[in-house]
Design a protein around this motif. Sequence first.
Motif, PDB file in Angstrom:
ATOM      1  N   MET A   1      41.131  25.040  37.122  1.00 27.58           N
ATOM      2  CA  MET A   1      42.146  24.684  38.188  1.00 27.58           C
ATOM      3  C   MET A   1      42.032  23.507  38.842  1.00 27.58           C
ATOM      4  O   MET A   1      41.407  23.308  39.055  1.00 27.58           O
ATOM      5  N   LEU A   2      43.857  23.010  37.802  1.00 25.52           N
ATOM      6  CA  LEU A   2      43.903  22.217  39.289  1.00 25.52           C
ATOM      7  C   LEU A   2      44.491  22.205  40.170  1.00 25.52           C
ATOM      8  O   LEU A   2      45.296  22.903  40.156  1.00 25.52           O
ATOM      9  N   ASN A  20      46.012  32.199  34.740  1.00 24.62           N
ATOM     10  CA  ASN A  20      45.446  32.938  36.178  1.00 24.62           C
ATOM     11  C   ASN A  20      45.376  33.043  37.486  1.00 24.62           C
ATOM     12  O   ASN A  20      44.635  33.447  38.608  1.00 24.62           O
ATOM     13  N   VAL A  21      46.269  31.688  38.118  1.00 27.12           N
ATOM     14  CA  VAL A  21      46.710  31.578  39.379  1.00 27.12           C
ATOM     15  C   VAL A  21      47.261  32.986  40.260  1.00 27.12           C
ATOM     16  O   VAL A  21      46.371  32.774  40.988  1.00 27.12           O
ATOM     17  N   ASP A  51      54.737  42.802  37.673  1.00 24.52           N
ATOM     18  CA  ASP A  51      53.730  44.239  38.427  1.00 24.52           C
ATOM     19  C   ASP A  51      52.319  43.120  38.251  1.00 24.52           C
ATOM     20  O   ASP A  51      51.710  43.335  39.943  1.00 24.52           O
ATOM     21  N   ARG A  52      52.273  41.599  37.916  1.00 16.95           N
ATOM     22  CA  ARG A  52      51.126  41.505  38.794  1.00 16.95           C
ATOM     23  C   ARG A  52      50.985  40.258  39.885  1.00 16.95           C
ATOM     24  O   ARG A  52      50.041  40.178  40.788  1.00 16.95           O
ATOM     25  N   VAL A  53      52.658  40.555  40.150  1.00 21.26           N
ATOM     26  CA  VAL A  53      52.902  39.505  41.392  1.00 21.26           C
ATOM     27  C   VAL A  53      52.795  40.688  42.854  1.00 21.26           C
ATOM     28  O   VAL A  53      51.828  40.199  43.402  1.00 21.26           O
ATOM     29  N   ALA A 163      51.835  27.038  39.567  1.00 22.43           N
ATOM     30  CA  ALA A 163      51.722  26.809  38.245  1.00 22.43           C
ATOM     31  C   ALA A 163      50.871  27.595  36.897  1.00 22.43           C
ATOM     32  O   ALA A 163      49.675  27.063  37.089  1.00 22.43           O
ATOM     33  N   ASP A 164      51.340  29.129  36.639  1.00 20.13           N
ATOM     34  CA  ASP A 164      50.749  29.576  35.808  1.00 20.13           C
ATOM     35  C   ASP A 164      50.419  29.345  34.613  1.00 20.13           C
ATOM     36  O   ASP A 164      51.777  29.940  33.833  1.00 20.13           O
TER      37      ASP A 164
END
Lengths: 358, 358
Positions: A1-2, A20-21, A51-53, A163-164
């Motif tokens: 993760m950045l 996967n952010v 659905d992920r969100v 930004a995923d």
Amino acid sequence: MLTLSVALEERSYPIFVGRNVIEQAELWLPYIRSHQVLIVTNATIAPLYLDRVKAQLAGKQVDEVILPDGEGYKTLEYVNKIFDVLLEKGHNRTTTLIALGGGVVGDMTGFAAASYQRGVDFIQIPTTLLSQVDSSVGGKTGVNHPLGKNMIGAFHQPRAVLADLTTLDTLPERELSAGLAEVIKYGLIIDAPFLQWLEDNMPALLQRDTAALAYAIHRSCEIKADVVAQDEREGGVRALLNLGHTFGHAIEAHQGYGAWLHGEAVAAGTMMAARMSAKLGWISAADLTRTEQVLLAAGLPVKAPVDMNEDDFMRRMAVDKKVMHGQLRLILLKALGEAVITGDYPVEALSATLAESA
Amino acid sequence: MLTLSVALEERSYPIFVGRNVIEQAELWLPYIRSHQVLIVTNATIAPLYLDRVKAQLAGKQVDEVILPDGEGYKTLEYVNKIFDVLLEKGHNRTTTLIALGGGVVGDMTGFAAASYQRGVDFIQIPTTLLSQVDSSVGGKTGVNHPLGKNMIGAFHQPRAVLADLTTLDTLPERELSAGLAEVIKYGLIIDAPFLQWLEDNMPALLQRDTAALAYAIHRSCEIKADVVAQDEREGGVRALLNLGHTFGHAIEAHQGYGAWLHGEAVAAGTMMAARMSAKLGWISAADLTRTEQVLLAAGLPVKAPVDMNEDDFMRRMAVDKKVMHGQLRLILLKALGEAVITGDYPVEALSATLAESA
């Protein structure tokens, strides 16, 4: 993760870059101050990621707007559909909008957030490379008008940008290339070593190598964040980010919004700016070839549409936002890695560039 | 000529109050930085004042948009007609819009200026008492949505405001009274001596005595400018300016925009707020009578429409911008000259106020 930050005092916000952010809600839920959330997305993206969100937003009032997919719907009329749902569902001015999609969704959602009850919060979850490296950062929002692109809008900064990289797994190749046009732009305008890195790593980027994409996105956002922090409302240096865009917007408008992808038009426009810079003697023939090669390597067009002539360009560019007091200011290259904005050029150089564009 | 300033740092601007301000171009031309000007007005105002304004703009590119007259046209669709002309006539982002008309023209023009190319300059020339004392000052711009008044908009400050008293010579009596509703509001919320002055000078105001009008407009603008300077984006004290507006907006929406003038709805809404304040024991029966008397003296309604019941109000107020976390915050009176914003009241007091409103 950045993680990096866009430094705009009380309007500062983080950008999270990684795989996967979306699922790392502890990172971004703190930036939603409201019980109410409206997710705006489009018909292509909704089945993939909606659905992920939503799964991260348990316990909140979550409503959604699913727009048709495409630049042709980036209009006031469709922004009004966002207002319809906000009002039908009783969203008040503490609500948060989430833009889940590419640049069109982000620009429209941002403008809706800027204008709903004179301004509410919004979060960007860009799902294309182009929107991850460019349009989701910096607060430019808006819609098109039949007579000009992005002519109606507002400056309105998001509260956070996610930004995923997993959302790029499904991105069509053509759109990946279009995003690379803006990445290459950052190298050309301000960062020669990054341009060199892009030349070296183009195969890895096209293969969607996670480390390469993460670096390119992070570096692009860093450059953009730095420029935006210096000049939020585009009084000066921010205009450099528009390299290739004056020509590119003319191409998009002439072809009909959506026929060429924005990044494709920017690539062809960037080559026009480079050719004009070479005509002016500012960059060498070798530099011009290098510019063309890196764009070609990214799978991008380097010529304008064959059916566009000089008059087509001039007519489209006359309403460009960079027209100042009747003088057409252009972003040109003094060197690879050094862009300037200038109206100080012989008009013949522009004319010849337009005539030879296709 | 009276002049005052709205103190908002780099966005500060002057308000000029007097007869024939329009003709004193040396005052306000310096606030137009552009060669291009678009005057937005309506079909009622254009024949009266458009030529007076245009006569001051010799040597500039002057274009015009003449909208139909009425709150019913305060929509995104009609703002888009302003964008159409701006683009057809090639206005760039250094252009200046001039709003020549009442609150509807001012709000729409301001929103168009806020949104055209993400923000251009505009100047307010309000031609009604209501817009001179209220809507032209403070930067609130926007349009209505079928589900709520002013639900779409922006904060965008004008570069200057010209309150030319000659434009009130032709104002219908009903609209003069509607403007006085907002003037009385300033006294009620924050300035008891001004309320007393209004009670004493109401006959002169209704006779359009120049000195009386100039004083009332100047004092109203002073109060508004002071409140706006403290709280531009309505995080706190600015909300007090909405005394009577939560109820009033419900009346306007229920009756259909334009059936009741905004000031008329505000007057009836102000009486509802006063009655509720009296129910809560915050103001006396004598204060309530005084409030009613000054509104009646100004020729204003003091009751809601007979066909509106409690449910009609609650439904309309549920989308009000002052709804916070589901709790309806109201502006009420602690005394004549002292308003508060509060959600801390027994719901029965609101219910009884709504039930007895007509």
